[in-house]
Motif scaffolding. Sequence first.
Motif, PDB file in Angstrom:
ATOM      1  N   ALA A   9       1.198  -1.393  -0.076  1.00 19.56           N
ATOM      2  CA  ALA A   9       0.149  -0.195   0.004  1.00 19.56           C
ATOM      3  C   ALA A   9       1.158   1.112   0.082  1.00 19.56           C
ATOM      4  O   ALA A   9       2.048   1.312   0.346  1.00 19.56           O
ATOM      5  N   ASP A  10       0.208   2.314  -0.083  1.00 20.83           N
ATOM      6  CA  ASP A  10       1.562   3.507  -0.370  1.00 20.83           C
ATOM      7  C   ASP A  10       1.186   4.192   0.769  1.00 20.83           C
ATOM      8  O   ASP A  10       0.202   3.982   2.136  1.00 20.83           O
ATOM      9  N   ASP A  11       1.965   5.348   0.844  1.00 18.18           N
ATOM     10  CA  ASP A  11       2.196   5.968   2.044  1.00 18.18           C
ATOM     11  C   ASP A  11       0.887   6.343   2.713  1.00 18.18           C
ATOM     12  O   ASP A  11      -0.030   7.316   2.235  1.00 18.18           O
ATOM     13  N   ALA A  12       0.537   6.304   3.908  1.00 23.27           N
ATOM     14  CA  ALA A  12      -1.028   6.564   4.235  1.00 23.27           C
ATOM     15  C   ALA A  12      -1.343   7.675   4.688  1.00 23.27           C
ATOM     16  O   ALA A  12      -1.785   8.838   5.355  1.00 23.27           O
ATOM     17  N   GLY A  13      -0.012   8.432   5.200  1.00 18.93           N
ATOM     18  CA  GLY A  13      -0.238  10.148   5.492  1.00 18.93           C
ATOM     19  C   GLY A  13       0.253   9.838   6.771  1.00 18.93           C
ATOM     20  O   GLY A  13       0.532  11.062   7.892  1.00 18.93           O
ATOM     21  N   GLY A  14       0.388   8.914   7.441  1.00 17.31           N
ATOM     22  CA  GLY A  14       0.653   8.759   9.182  1.00 17.31           C
ATOM     23  C   GLY A  14       1.743   8.678   9.617  1.00 17.31           C
ATOM     24  O   GLY A  14       3.308   8.401   8.801  1.00 17.31           O
ATOM     25  N   GLY A  15       2.621   9.155  10.823  1.00 18.33           N
ATOM     26  CA  GLY A  15       3.406   9.372  11.680  1.00 18.33           C
ATOM     27  C   GLY A  15       4.106   8.150  11.951  1.00 18.33           C
ATOM     28  O   GLY A  15       5.239   7.843  12.645  1.00 18.33           O
ATOM     29  N   ALA A  16       3.452   6.750  11.814  1.00 16.69           N
ATOM     30  CA  ALA A  16       3.598   5.750  12.405  1.00 16.69           C
ATOM     31  C   ALA A  16       4.511   4.938  11.505  1.00 16.69           C
ATOM     32  O   ALA A  16       4.856   4.667  10.799  1.00 16.69           O
ATOM     33  N   VAL A  17       5.844   4.323  12.517  1.00 16.28           N
ATOM     34  CA  VAL A  17       7.091   3.141  11.815  1.00 16.28           C
ATOM     35  C   VAL A  17       6.109   2.224  12.380  1.00 16.28           C
ATOM     36  O   VAL A  17       7.029   1.631  13.510  1.00 16.28           O
ATOM     37  N   CYS A  18       6.143   1.210  11.453  1.00 20.28           N
ATOM     38  CA  CYS A  18       5.581   0.194  12.061  1.00 20.28           C
ATOM     39  C   CYS A  18       6.695  -1.426  11.497  1.00 20.28           C
ATOM     40  O   CYS A  18       7.375  -1.306  10.460  1.00 20.28           O
ATOM     41  N   ARG A  19       6.581  -2.375  12.280  1.00 18.44           N
ATOM     42  CA  ARG A  19       6.618  -3.627  11.887  1.00 18.44           C
ATOM     43  C   ARG A  19       5.987  -5.134  12.350  1.00 18.44           C
ATOM     44  O   ARG A  19       5.792  -4.991  13.280  1.00 18.44           O
ATOM     45  N   ASP A  47       6.237   5.488  16.954  1.00 20.24           N
ATOM     46  CA  ASP A  47       4.672   6.403  17.169  1.00 20.24           C
ATOM     47  C   ASP A  47       4.896   6.880  18.191  1.00 20.24           C
ATOM     48  O   ASP A  47       3.816   7.182  19.279  1.00 20.24           O
ATOM     49  N   PRO A  48       5.122   8.143  18.576  1.00 15.85           N
ATOM     50  CA  PRO A  48       4.902   9.272  20.136  1.00 15.85           C
ATOM     51  C   PRO A  48       3.603   9.809  20.050  1.00 15.85           C
ATOM     52  O   PRO A  48       3.115   9.404  21.204  1.00 15.85           O
ATOM     53  N   ALA A  49       2.606  10.385  18.867  1.00  9.38           N
ATOM     54  CA  ALA A  49       1.379  10.472  19.173  1.00  9.38           C
ATOM     55  C   ALA A  49       0.635   8.713  19.853  1.00  9.38           C
ATOM     56  O   ALA A  49       0.012   8.960  20.400  1.00  9.38           O
ATOM     57  N   LEU A  50       0.897   7.502  19.342  1.00  8.83           N
ATOM     58  CA  LEU A  50       0.338   6.707  19.125  1.00  8.83           C
ATOM     59  C   LEU A  50       0.748   6.347  21.172  1.00  8.83           C
ATOM     60  O   LEU A  50      -0.240   5.898  21.204  1.00  8.83           O
ATOM     61  N   ALA A  51       2.046   6.789  21.116  1.00 12.12           N
ATOM     62  CA  ALA A  51       2.346   5.795  22.022  1.00 12.12           C
ATOM     63  C   ALA A  51       1.813   6.961  23.469  1.00 12.12           C
ATOM     64  O   ALA A  51       1.394   5.773  24.089  1.00 12.12           O
ATOM     65  N   ARG A  52       1.751   8.054  23.092  1.00  7.71           N
ATOM     66  CA  ARG A  52       0.950   9.180  24.361  1.00  7.71           C
ATOM     67  C   ARG A  52      -0.515   9.000  24.387  1.00  7.71           C
ATOM     68  O   ARG A  52      -1.156   9.195  25.396  1.00  7.71           O
ATOM     69  N   THR A  53      -1.509   8.208  23.065  1.00  6.41           N
ATOM     70  CA  THR A  53      -2.178   8.334  23.626  1.00  6.41           C
ATOM     71  C   THR A  53      -2.492   6.637  24.290  1.00  6.41           C
ATOM     72  O   THR A  53      -3.601   6.885  24.950  1.00  6.41           O
ATOM     73  N   LEU A  54      -1.775   5.902  24.033  1.00 10.70           N
ATOM     74  CA  LEU A  54      -1.886   4.825  25.004  1.00 10.70           C
ATOM     75  C   LEU A  54      -1.537   4.887  26.207  1.00 10.70           C
ATOM     76  O   LEU A  54      -2.587   4.392  27.375  1.00 10.70           O
ATOM     77  N   ALA A  55      -0.551   5.701  26.508  1.00  7.38           N
ATOM     78  CA  ALA A  55      -0.266   5.808  27.779  1.00  7.38           C
ATOM     79  C   ALA A  55      -1.650   6.507  28.351  1.00  7.38           C
ATOM     80  O   ALA A  55      -1.705   6.502  29.855  1.00  7.38           O
ATOM     81  N   THR A  56      -2.378   7.611  28.401  1.00  5.37           N
ATOM     82  CA  THR A  56      -3.210   8.366  28.343  1.00  5.37           C
ATOM     83  C   THR A  56      -4.123   7.075  28.719  1.00  5.37           C
ATOM     84  O   THR A  56      -5.116   7.326  30.017  1.00  5.37           O
ATOM     85  N   HIS A  57      -4.976   6.249  28.001  1.00  7.51           N
ATOM     86  CA  HIS A  57      -5.563   5.245  28.253  1.00  7.51           C
ATOM     87  C   HIS A  57      -5.426   4.384  29.482  1.00  7.51           C
ATOM     88  O   HIS A  57      -6.124   4.435  30.373  1.00  7.51           O
ATOM     89  N   PHE A  58      -4.190   4.522  29.399  1.00  8.61           N
ATOM     90  CA  PHE A  58      -3.088   3.366  30.437  1.00  8.61           C
ATOM     91  C   PHE A  58      -3.572   4.176  32.248  1.00  8.61           C
ATOM     92  O   PHE A  58      -4.020   3.898  32.837  1.00  8.61           O
ATOM     93  N   ALA A  59      -3.253   5.575  32.015  1.00 10.43           N
ATOM     94  CA  ALA A  59      -3.140   6.219  33.247  1.00 10.43           C
ATOM     95  C   ALA A  59      -4.658   6.323  33.825  1.00 10.43           C
ATOM     96  O   ALA A  59      -4.814   6.373  34.943  1.00 10.43           O
ATOM     97  N   GLU A  60      -5.919   6.300  32.421  1.00 11.97           N
ATOM     98  CA  GLU A  60      -6.750   6.434  33.561  1.00 11.97           C
ATOM     99  C   GLU A  60      -7.081   4.951  33.964  1.00 11.97           C
ATOM    100  O   GLU A  60      -8.400   5.006  34.906  1.00 11.97           O
TER     101      GLU A  60
END
Length: 489
Positions: free
Chosen positions: A302-312, A442-455
Motif C-alpha cells: 500500500a501507498d504511504d497513508a500519511g500517518g507518522g507511525a513507523v511499524c513492523r 510513534d510518539p502520538a500513538l504511544a501518548r494516546t495509549l499511555a493516557t488510556h493506561f493512566a485513566e
Amino acid sequence: MSSALDALRQLAAGIDWKTLLLTLWPLVAIFTAGHALLTKRDARAAWGWIAVCWLFPLAGPGLYYIFGINRVRTRARRFNVDRSDRDIGPAHATDIRNTPPEKPPVPGWLQEVARTADVLTRRPLLGGNEVVPLHNGEQAYPRMLAAIDGAREHVWLSTYIFDNDRVGRQFADALTRAHQRGVDVRVLVDDTGERYSWPRIGRLLQRRGVAFARFNPLRLMPPALHLNLRNHRKLLIIDGHLGYTGGMNIGVRHLAEDPQNKKRAVDLHFELHGPVVHQIAEVFAEDWRIAAREKLQLPVIADDAGGGAVCRAITDGPNEDFEQLNFVMQAAIAAARREILVMTPYFLPSAELIAALQGAALRGVRTVVLLPKRNNLPYVGWAAQHQLGQLLERGVRIRFQPGPFCHSKLFVVDGTYALIGSANWDPRSLLLNFELNVETYDPALARTLATHFAEVWQRSEEFLLRDAQHPGFLRKLRNALFWLFSPYL
C-alpha cells in the motif's frame, strides 16, 4: 492358526520376563536420560528427568516419554516457513531507514530494539502508517463490518474465536455478501477456538460458499488431539491497504457496554492503514498455505497513508519464530529510560522477563503492571499472584483493575514505542501459540495509549508488597500449586 498361537504361548512361557525387564531397563534409562541431557535447555529440568529415568525402573522412562519430550517443537516443524533469503533490516529496499527523513525514524536509545527485531524477523521497518485504537466491540465491529462491505478485491480474516452468536452471524453475513459480489474472501479460524460455540461457524460459511479453513484441526484418526500449537492471531486485511489487529476475537463477549452481558470483556483493537498491512497480509498468506494448502497472491504494498507511525509486524510461534517476541520485549525493557507500561490479562512472564522488569525498576525507570482484578481464568490469576512479590520487592508497581474483565494487551515504553497485537505475557502466548504483534515507533500513538493506561490506573487498586507476602496460608498454597503448572496454563 491354532498351532502358531500355541507356539507363541510356549515361547512366552519360556521367557524369564523379570530377567528380560531388568536387562532392558538400563538400556531404556540410558536412552531416555541421554535424550533429556541433549534436548533440555534448563539444567534443573535435565537433572530432574535424568533422576526420574534412573530412580523409577521402567516407570521413569515411561513418564519421560509421555510428559518430558517437547512435542510442540517437533510438531511445529511442519509449520516452518523459509525466510532465510530475506535481507535483514535496513538491507530491505523498502526500509524507511534507507530514506533521508528530517529526523531519524527510530530514536537513538531505541536503535538496539530495532536491530533486535531486524535480525529476528528479517522484515523492514515501514513508515507512512496510521494506527487508530478502537475500544471494545462497540467501536471495532462497526468499522470492521463496514470495511468488509466496502471491499473490492479481497477480504482475508483470521481469528482464534469466531462465535456463532449475533455478532458472529453479522460477520458471516458481511463475508457472504462480499463473496457474492465477487470479492476473494478467505476465512481462517483456529480449530480449538472455533469450538467455543456450537454449532460451529465454519459450517455456516462453508454452506454459503465462503472459502474457509481450520488451523491445526483436532482429529481422532490419525490421532491429533494436541491442544497446543493454536493460532491466536487476530487479522483482517481488506484490499491490501486496510488492516485490523489486536486482542479482540469475534463475538458478543467483546460488547463491553452491555451490562446484561455476563461474559463481557474490555479490549483494544487497532485499525491500520499503510504499508505495514502488506506484512500482515504475508502472515495470513503463510497461515493459509499451511491450513488450506493453497498459495495466495499477495496484494501490492500500500501507498504511504500519511500517518507518522513507523511499524513492523512481529510473528511469534513454536516454529522458526520461537521466542521472537520474548527477545524484542527484553530489548525494549532494557532500552527504557523513563517509563514502562504493561497491561495484560494473563501475566506469567518468563524468568528473563521478570529479571528485565526488576532491572528496569532498580535503575529508576517507572515500571508499572496493570492486571484484571478478577480473571476469566481464575487459576491463571492465582498462579500470577505467586510471582508478583519478587517484582514488588524490586520496585515494580502493580495494580488490579476493576471489572469487567480486561482482555487488553499493551506494552508502551517511554511514550514512544508500543507493541500491540494478540500476545499475552504468559508461556502459552510466548512459547506455544502462533501470535502476531506490531511494533510501532510513534510518539502520538504511544501518548494516546499511555493516557488510556493512566485513566485505568487511577481507578485501579494498588497491590502492595505486604499483600504478596502475607496472603494467608491456604491462598498462598493455592497460588503456589497453580504456579507449578504455569508453563501449561
